[in-house]
Design a protein around this motif. Structure first.
Motif, mmCIF file in Angstrom:
data_model
loop_
_atom_site.group_PDB
_atom_site.id
_atom_site.type_symbol
_atom_site.label_atom_id
_atom_site.label_comp_id
_atom_site.label_asym_id
_atom_site.label_seq_id
_atom_site.Cartn_x
_atom_site.Cartn_y
_atom_site.Cartn_z
ATOM 1 N N ALA A 1 12.882 1.241 2.931
ATOM 2 C CA ALA A 1 13.620 0.005 3.159
ATOM 3 C C ALA A 1 12.747 -0.968 3.943
ATOM 4 C CB ALA A 1 14.908 0.302 3.925
ATOM 5 N N LEU A 2 12.864 -2.237 3.625
ATOM 6 C CA LEU A 2 12.069 -3.271 4.297
ATOM 7 C C LEU A 2 12.282 -3.215 5.809
ATOM 8 C CD1 LEU A 2 10.210 -5.739 4.074
ATOM 9 C CD2 LEU A 2 12.264 -7.143 3.752
ATOM 10 N N LYS A 3 13.492 -2.884 6.233
ATOM 11 C CA LYS A 3 13.800 -2.840 7.667
ATOM 12 C C LYS A 3 12.912 -1.845 8.396
ATOM 13 C CE LYS A 3 17.193 -0.356 9.317
ATOM 14 N NZ LYS A 3 18.512 0.208 9.705
ATOM 15 N N ARG B 1 0.824 -1.208 0.000
ATOM 16 C CA ARG B 1 0.000 0.000 0.000
ATOM 17 C C ARG B 1 0.861 1.262 0.000
ATOM 18 N NH1 ARG B 1 -3.505 1.425 -1.997
ATOM 19 N NH2 ARG B 1 -4.533 2.731 -0.448
ATOM 20 N N VAL B 2 1.985 1.240 0.707
ATOM 21 C CA VAL B 2 2.870 2.408 0.708
ATOM 22 C C VAL B 2 3.416 2.656 -0.696
ATOM 23 C CG1 VAL B 2 5.119 3.264 1.501
ATOM 24 C CG2 VAL B 2 3.492 2.340 3.149
ATOM 25 N N ALA B 3 3.789 1.587 -1.392
ATOM 26 C CA ALA B 3 4.288 1.731 -2.766
ATOM 27 C C ALA B 3 3.212 2.303 -3.674
ATOM 28 C CB ALA B 3 4.766 0.379 -3.279
ATOM 29 N N ASN C 1 4.006 6.147 5.254
ATOM 30 C CA ASN C 1 3.767 7.066 4.142
ATOM 31 C C ASN C 1 4.131 8.497 4.521
ATOM 32 O OD1 ASN C 1 2.806 7.028 1.396
ATOM 33 N ND2 ASN C 1 1.121 8.316 2.092
ATOM 34 N N ASN C 2 3.804 8.890 5.751
ATOM 35 C CA ASN C 2 4.165 10.238 6.203
ATOM 36 C C ASN C 2 5.683 10.379 6.321
ATOM 37 O OD1 ASN C 2 3.007 12.839 7.180
ATOM 38 N ND2 ASN C 2 4.237 12.346 8.976
ATOM 39 N N GLY C 3 6.334 9.301 6.756
ATOM 40 C CA GLY C 3 7.801 9.326 6.820
ATOM 41 C C GLY C 3 8.425 9.473 5.447
ATOM 42 N N VAL C 4 7.853 8.798 4.453
ATOM 43 C CA VAL C 4 8.345 8.914 3.077
ATOM 44 C C VAL C 4 8.184 10.347 2.571
ATOM 45 C CG1 VAL C 4 7.921 8.199 0.693
ATOM 46 C CG2 VAL C 4 7.950 6.486 2.508
ATOM 47 N N ALA C 5 7.046 10.972 2.919
ATOM 48 C CA ALA C 5 6.821 12.365 2.510
ATOM 49 C C ALA C 5 7.846 13.297 3.153
ATOM 50 C CB ALA C 5 5.401 12.796 2.870
ATOM 51 N N GLY D 1 15.450 11.988 0.413
ATOM 52 C CA GLY D 1 14.645 11.012 -0.312
ATOM 53 C C GLY D 1 14.763 9.598 0.207
ATOM 54 N N VAL D 2 15.601 9.387 1.229
ATOM 55 C CA VAL D 2 15.782 8.058 1.820
ATOM 56 C C VAL D 2 15.126 8.042 3.194
ATOM 57 C CG1 VAL D 2 17.437 6.321 2.592
ATOM 58 C CG2 VAL D 2 17.942 7.726 0.574
#
Length: 359
Positions: A253-255, A237-239, A296-300, A308-309
């Motif tokens: 990252a999966l971790k 879902r995040v992807a 998702n918020n962390g990715v943003a 971007g990481v």
């Protein structure tokens, strides 16, 4: 790219639905767009004979989904029940999209939902000028679904006042909706049925009457049974959300996904994964949907205010917001977890420090 922020399921997955219809040679119930087998394949994913891959929309028990689909082939409505964040609305939308190609026959249940919203209302300008007529009638999504032989969706059924809920009894049992003002009725066309959702956290708000319960077959959607299953759901879902929102960041990252899921599962279950340490539980739901939101918020954050990481610091603030709902009780729960669990895990030092910096 489409400018629509979130497309309905029947549009977002139109290619998969079309491929399934072409490959589907099994018996279809009246007015269904595809067979129950094809509906199950659409929700659970699989490879068609021509090699086309159908993506899974729901990761979990096949039997639960088959039971839900089978219910919709009968004269009973379907009630999807469970804790918040177990994909009840998501499953409801995709079932409707696959069965009738239209997931928009939707009634959102709230404390303010009225009988008119469930049955029908009136255009009062027309009503005053010409009196009761079919032109003055304002159809509800439920009425339109009856006329067109489609699936109606009712969200948060137990949030709706009990007397309004009971307007469903005649519709579900008699498959008709009386319109006494016009001396007529709407009779449901073959293919009509209803999917309702309800949270078990809402138990006691507006209990369903025994008469209404009998009109539904209840399917309980559980939290994911294993950490691996939950990690797979969150990652998927995040992807998907990252692509839909065009976030300029690397996939997490999966971790990091595993750590968030592990925290949520341990605080939900009241013990560490190995069962050696007992934990206080948070008042928050800590559902899979909330884990998706945290990542998702962390990715943003990483995309717009980092390199971007996704890193521990990008996750920490969202973790606190998801876990600490009660500023007194949950603050103690979260602090204890940090000091007795996170601090002791050697490869979690970065996340421990990032969470402490949020205080």
């Amino acid at each position: 790219m489409s400018q629509i922020l979130r497309q309905h399921a029947e549009h977002a997955f139109a290619e998969e639905l079309d491929e399934l219809k072409r490959a589907d040679n099994r018996q279809r119930p009246p007015n269904w767009a595809m067979s129950p087998w094809a509906v199950a394949t659409y929700l659970l994913g699989g490879r068609l004979d021509n090699g086309f891959e159908v993506s899974p929309k729901y990761i979990g028990s096949r039997r639960l989904i088959e039971t839900a689909i089978a219910t919709l082939t009968t004269d009973r409505g379907l009630l999807l029940f469970g804790v918040p964040g177990t994909a009840k609305s998501w499953v409801s939308e995709h079932l409707a999209a696959a069965i009738c190609g239209d997931s928009t026959m939707l009634i959102q249940g709230t404390a303010g939902t009225s009988e008119e919203q469930m049955r029908y209302g009136w255009n009062y300008a027309e009503l005053l000028s010409k009196g009761p007529s079919t032109q003055a009638l304002v159809q509800s999504p439920l009425m339109r679904a009856m006329e067109q032989g489609k699936v109606a969706r009712i969200e948060e059924l137990t949030r709706i006042p009990a007397d309004v809920q009971d307007t469903l009894i005649t519709i579900l049992s008699e498959k008709s909706l009386p319109i006494p003002e016009l001396g007529t009725e709407v009779q449901a066309v073959r293919g009509f049925n209803a999917i309702a959702t309800a949270n078990n956290r809402d138990k006691g708000i507006n209990e369903l009457s025994s008469a209404l319960k009998r009109r539904f077959n209840t399917v309980v959607l559980p939290v994911p049974s294993s950490a691996e299953e939950e990690v797979a759901i969150v990652s998927k879902r995040v992807a998907e959300l990252g692509r839909a929102l065009a976030l300029p960041a690397e996939p997490p990252a999966l971790k990091e996904v595993q750590r968030v899921v592990r925290i949520f599962r341990e605080l939900r279950n009241g013990q560490t994964e190995d069962g050696k340490t007992k934990l206080k539980t948070s008042s928050a739901t800590l559902s899979t949907a909330e884990a998706i939101s945290v990542i998702n918020n962390g990715v943003a954050l990483a995309a717009h205010f980092g390199d971007g990481v996704l890193r521990a610091g990008d996750i920490a603030s969202s973790l606190v917001g998801a876990i600490v709902k009660d500023p007194v009780q949950d603050e103690l729960v979260w602090r204890e977890y940090q000091e007795t669990v996170m601090k002791e895990r050697g490869d979690w030092k970065d996340l421990y420090r990032a969470c402490r910096e949020q205080e």
